[in-house]
Design an enzyme around this catalytic site. Structure first.
Site, PDB file in Angstrom:
ATOM      1  N   GLU A 192     -12.708   5.108   1.708  1.00 35.14           N
ATOM      2  CA  GLU A 192     -11.318   4.678   1.586  1.00 35.14           C
ATOM      3  C   GLU A 192     -10.398   5.744   2.176  1.00 35.14           C
ATOM      4  O   GLU A 192     -10.214   6.796   1.559  1.00 35.14           O
ATOM      5  CB  GLU A 192     -10.922   4.533   0.109  1.00 35.14           C
ATOM      6  CG  GLU A 192     -11.715   3.576  -0.733  1.00 35.14           C
ATOM      7  CD  GLU A 192     -11.153   3.597  -2.154  1.00 35.14           C
ATOM      8  OE1 GLU A 192     -10.506   2.615  -2.523  1.00 35.14           O
ATOM      9  OE2 GLU A 192     -11.333   4.596  -2.874  1.00 35.14           O
ATOM     10  N   GLY A 244      -9.358  -5.239  -0.900  1.00 34.41           N
ATOM     11  CA  GLY A 244      -8.410  -5.230  -2.012  1.00 34.41           C
ATOM     12  C   GLY A 244      -7.579  -6.490  -2.049  1.00 34.41           C
ATOM     13  O   GLY A 244      -8.061  -7.570  -2.370  1.00 34.41           O
ATOM     14  N   HIS A 266     -13.002   4.899  -7.386  1.00 35.13           N
ATOM     15  CA  HIS A 266     -11.952   4.320  -6.554  1.00 35.13           C
ATOM     16  C   HIS A 266     -10.759   5.269  -6.504  1.00 35.13           C
ATOM     17  O   HIS A 266     -10.457   5.960  -7.472  1.00 35.13           O
ATOM     18  CB  HIS A 266     -11.526   2.958  -7.113  1.00 35.13           C
ATOM     19  CG  HIS A 266     -10.657   2.180  -6.176  1.00 35.13           C
ATOM     20  ND1 HIS A 266      -9.320   2.453  -6.025  1.00 35.13           N
ATOM     21  CD2 HIS A 266     -10.935   1.150  -5.337  1.00 35.13           C
ATOM     22  CE1 HIS A 266      -8.803   1.626  -5.131  1.00 35.13           C
ATOM     23  NE2 HIS A 266      -9.755   0.830  -4.697  1.00 35.13           N
TER      24      HIS A 266
END
Length: 239
Positions: free
Chosen positions: A156, A223, A84
């Site tokens: 992302e 998220g 992440h």
């Protein structure tokens, strides 16, 4: 890093209840902090699946504060998020470290949700493809086609996380198509056609349907919008 044990367990139960009786066209996976995993797995019912937000790059030993892939698997979790952007940025996780984490996750029969993506400087200088390609190649390209086929990818755009900015639907599709093209060269069309590539960058109820309508966007890594059932449920329903 959200929700106490009691709050997290309650949220998982409420989500399960909200999804009961609905016909889902996607898998729903929640990835709470480590301390929630056992409680949620014992109480979650059979609709929602559970994953961890990270695991260690070591098997076991004197690594105080770390949680191994085997420990994650022992809770009943089926997934683990690796790489992440916050782990890369705040904790110095490199592609070499992530390569080890992926290997250990697979050895423990966890499905890695492997995150890739560029920061704002890299996007503005036109290096986004180069950055994403190197993240994939350096961490994943030693895997066999069989093992690679067990991985979920999550793109992302780091510049769109927590900033309120969102990649446009066209930007998301463009990068997802590039990722798929990069993978086809290594693993072939059949394997890559069956690889899910999620979008993770301020996805919410307002933009989820448009993002998910792209041919190469296979879902979302959500998220802040997953922290309440009222915000998360419309995203699931958008799929």
């Amino acid at each position: 890093m959200n929700k106490t044990l009691q709050e997290g367990t309650s949220l998982a139960k409420d989500l399960q209840a909200a999804l009961n009786g609905k016909t889902l066209k996607c898998d729903v996976v929640i990835c709470p902090p480590f301390i929630h995993l056992t409680s949620i797995n014992e109480n979650k019912g059979n609709i929602v699946k559970v994953g961890a937000q990270n695991c260690a790059d070591k098997v076991s030993g004197a690594y105080t504060g770390e949680v191994s892939a085997a420990m994650v698997a022992s809770t009943g979790a089926e997934y683990v998020i690796l790489g992440h952007s916050e782990r890369r940025a705040y904790y110095g996780e490199t592609n070499a470290i992530l390569k080890e984490k992926v290997k250990l996750a697979l050895e423990n029969k966890l499905t890695p949700i492997f995150c890739i993506g560029e920061v704002l400087d890299e996007r503005e200088s036109g290096k986004q493809n180069e950055v994403v390609k190197s993240q994939i190649e350096e961490a994943l390209f030693d895997l066999s086609p069989e093992d690679f086929g067990k991985i979920v990818l999550a793109y992302e755009p780091v510049w769109a996380i927590g900033t309120g900015k969102t990649a446009t639907s066209a930007q998301a599709q463009e990068m997802h198509a590039f990722i798929r093209q990069t993978l086809v060269g290594k693993y072939g069309k059949e394997v890559v056609d069956n690889t899910s590539i999620l979008y993770g960058g301020s996805c919410n109820a307002g933009n989820a349907k448009e993002l998910f309508s792209n041919p190469d966007v296979d879902g979302g890594l959500i998220g802040g919008a997953s922290l309440t059932v009222d915000a998360f449920l419309p995203i699931i329903e958008a799929f």
